[in-house]
Design an enzyme around this catalytic site. Sequence first.
Site, short mmCIF file in Angstrom:
data_model
loop_
_atom_site.label_atom_id
_atom_site.label_comp_id
_atom_site.label_asym_id
_atom_site.label_seq_id
_atom_site.Cartn_x
_atom_site.Cartn_y
_atom_site.Cartn_z
N ARG A 1 -52.48 -63.06 -19.72
CA ARG A 1 -52.14 -63.53 -18.37
C ARG A 1 -53.27 -64.41 -17.81
O ARG A 1 -53.02 -65.42 -17.17
CB ARG A 1 -51.88 -62.32 -17.47
N ASP B 1 -46.28 -50.82 -1.81
CA ASP B 1 -44.97 -50.19 -2.10
C ASP B 1 -45.04 -49.32 -3.34
O ASP B 1 -44.11 -48.54 -3.61
CB ASP B 1 -43.86 -51.25 -2.22
N VAL C 1 -48.31 -53.90 4.70
CA VAL C 1 -46.88 -53.86 5.04
C VAL C 1 -46.07 -53.69 3.75
O VAL C 1 -46.22 -54.47 2.80
CB VAL C 1 -46.46 -55.13 5.81
N HIS D 1 -32.96 -48.85 -5.48
CA HIS D 1 -34.15 -47.98 -5.54
C HIS D 1 -33.74 -46.51 -5.56
O HIS D 1 -34.14 -45.71 -4.69
CB HIS D 1 -35.10 -48.28 -4.37
N1 LIG Z 1 -45.41 -55.20 -0.12
C1 LIG Z 1 -44.36 -55.93 -0.43
O1 LIG Z 1 -43.56 -56.32 0.43
C2 LIG Z 1 -44.13 -56.32 -1.85
C3 LIG Z 1 -43.21 -57.34 -2.17
C4 LIG Z 1 -43.07 -57.72 -3.52
C5 LIG Z 1 -43.83 -57.06 -4.51
N2 LIG Z 1 -44.68 -56.05 -4.15
C6 LIG Z 1 -45.51 -55.32 -5.11
O2 LIG Z 1 -46.57 -56.15 -5.56
C7 LIG Z 1 -47.06 -55.62 -6.79
C8 LIG Z 1 -47.21 -56.73 -7.82
O3 LIG Z 1 -45.91 -57.22 -8.16
P1 LIG Z 1 -45.72 -58.37 -9.24
O4 LIG Z 1 -44.27 -58.76 -9.18
O5 LIG Z 1 -46.75 -59.41 -9.11
O6 LIG Z 1 -45.98 -57.55 -10.59
P2 LIG Z 1 -46.30 -58.17 -12.03
O7 LIG Z 1 -45.91 -57.16 -13.03
O8 LIG Z 1 -45.74 -59.56 -12.13
O9 LIG Z 1 -47.90 -58.34 -12.03
C9 LIG Z 1 -48.78 -57.26 -11.99
C10 LIG Z 1 -50.09 -57.68 -12.62
O10 LIG Z 1 -51.05 -56.63 -12.40
C11 LIG Z 1 -51.90 -56.64 -13.53
N3 LIG Z 1 -52.68 -55.40 -13.57
C12 LIG Z 1 -52.25 -54.15 -13.88
N4 LIG Z 1 -53.28 -53.28 -13.82
C13 LIG Z 1 -54.37 -54.01 -13.44
C14 LIG Z 1 -55.74 -53.70 -13.22
N5 LIG Z 1 -56.21 -52.46 -13.37
N6 LIG Z 1 -56.57 -54.70 -12.85
C15 LIG Z 1 -56.12 -55.97 -12.69
N7 LIG Z 1 -54.86 -56.33 -12.92
C16 LIG Z 1 -53.98 -55.36 -13.28
C17 LIG Z 1 -50.94 -56.83 -14.69
O11 LIG Z 1 -51.61 -57.24 -15.88
C18 LIG Z 1 -50.01 -57.91 -14.13
O12 LIG Z 1 -50.45 -59.22 -14.46
C19 LIG Z 1 -46.04 -54.54 -7.19
O13 LIG Z 1 -46.53 -53.28 -6.82
C20 LIG Z 1 -44.82 -54.89 -6.38
O14 LIG Z 1 -43.99 -53.78 -6.18
C21 LIG Z 1 -44.83 -55.67 -2.85
#
Ligand SMILES: NC(=O)c1ccc[n+]([C@@H]2O[C@H](COP(=O)([O-])OP(=O)(O)OC[C@H]3O[C@@H](n4cnc5c(N)ncnc54)[C@H](O)[C@@H]3O)[C@@H](O)[C@H]2O)c1
Length: 377
Positions: free
Chosen positions: A203, A270, A298, A96
């Site tokens: 999707r 995040d 979290v 990161h």
């Molecule tokens: N808090 C944590 O510990 C933690 C851990 C893992 C991932 N994450 C976070 O979770 C989030 C999702 O990760 P992911 O791997 O599923 O990503 P991903 O890219 O697989 O999926 C994201 C989805 O969001 C959709 N999207 C985008 N804009 C949108 C909107 N306006 N309305 C509805 N859907 C929308 C996209 O089409 C996509 O299908 C990321 O921000 C990632 O960093 C957080």
Amino acid sequence: MLIGVPKEIKNQEFRVGLTPAGVRELSAAGHSVVIESKAGMGVGFDDATFAAAGAKIVASAAEIYQQSQLLVKVKEPQESECKMLRENQILFAYLHLAPDPQQASLLKQSGAYCIAYETVTDRHGALPLLAPMSEVAGRLSVQAAAHCLEKASGGSGVLLGGVPGVASGKVLIIGGGVVGLHAARIALGMGADVTLIDKSLARLRYIDEVFNGRISTLYSNQETIEQELKKADAVIGAVLVPGASAPKLVSKAQLALLKPGSVLVDVAIDQGGCFETSRPTTHDKPTFIVNNIVHYCVANMPGAVARTATTALTNATLPFIMALASKNINALEEDAYLLAGLNVAKGKITHQAVASALGEKAYDAKSLLFQQWRKRA
Ligand SMILES: NC(=O)c1ccc[n+]([C@@H]2O[C@H](COP(=O)([O-])OP(=O)(O)OC[C@H]3O[C@@H](n4cnc5c(N)ncnc54)[C@H](O)[C@@H]3O)[C@@H](O)[C@H]2O)c1
């Protein structure tokens, strides 16, 4: 090759870079693994288990950094660790670097080859070393939501699975990527009534196909979100716009559409969070309440289930570790997806997006590393 696994020293980090099963595979392939004593204690892998798998246990991180050609970690190296890295060593970990100029500068000074898990790609353009953590967070998000719905947590007192004669709780998932898909699986498994919203029709088609109509899919816009907020007991925020902050999809005013005691789990925290009222929380104090709505935000959710997360991570990283151990940096020349993970080499930034974020020039990794590519450039 000699592979070193130091104990993680970042606050509240219990994961370890390799499992005993990973050590056993590497040992069987003829490589040597040195592990810092107690590196796996936080996730129940003791020194004896690592030793039985073929690792040599050493007392200090200094010995690991001194001996190893390939360092396998979980989190980005802290300052003291960066200073132990040497020229031509390979570092493989989550880095990161984009928001972290200090670490970038220290890694450049080290002269090491620094490969970031989070920028390794696959043939579908996905991020195979980030996906396991999204799978963990997605599945955990519903578990967290269920707990937050309990009265003792400030929730409405709804049981997601309902009981015979009483309706199930309603889970609204916004974002149907890796996190959203895995959240949907668990919510469905708990017996909840699940609706998933995404802005990608492709999707939504995929999700509909996978769940065979057992969850409702809706196209993402403010009208749909408002209608669904009125019905939801728990909302999981799981959106991602690559390279950008998460869009704010639920405003503070819109919290009034939810029933009192409903729960928001903002997995996208995040990336800044997708609810206006979200702010990052920790495992020590994971929730807060705004306008009668419980917020769980979290930022490192997988840390709560460090043992599962460690094993999931090694499952994904091991093929790359094996390639690096066998071929050293030549593995980067042979595998464009692994090369995409290279962020720093020979004191230069080699990843375009990382360089842009740091306001630096990006160097072409292949011509920096390999003679034959220099001639062609
Ligand atoms: N808090 C944590 O510990 C933690 C851990 C893992 C991932 N994450 C976070 O979770 C989030 C999702 O990760 P992911 O791997 O599923 O990503 P991903 O890219 O697989 O999926 C994201 C989805 O969001 C959709 N999207 C985008 N804009 C949108 C909107 N306006 N309305 C509805 N859907 C929308 C996209 O089409 C996509 O299908 C990321 O921000 C990632 O960093 C957080």
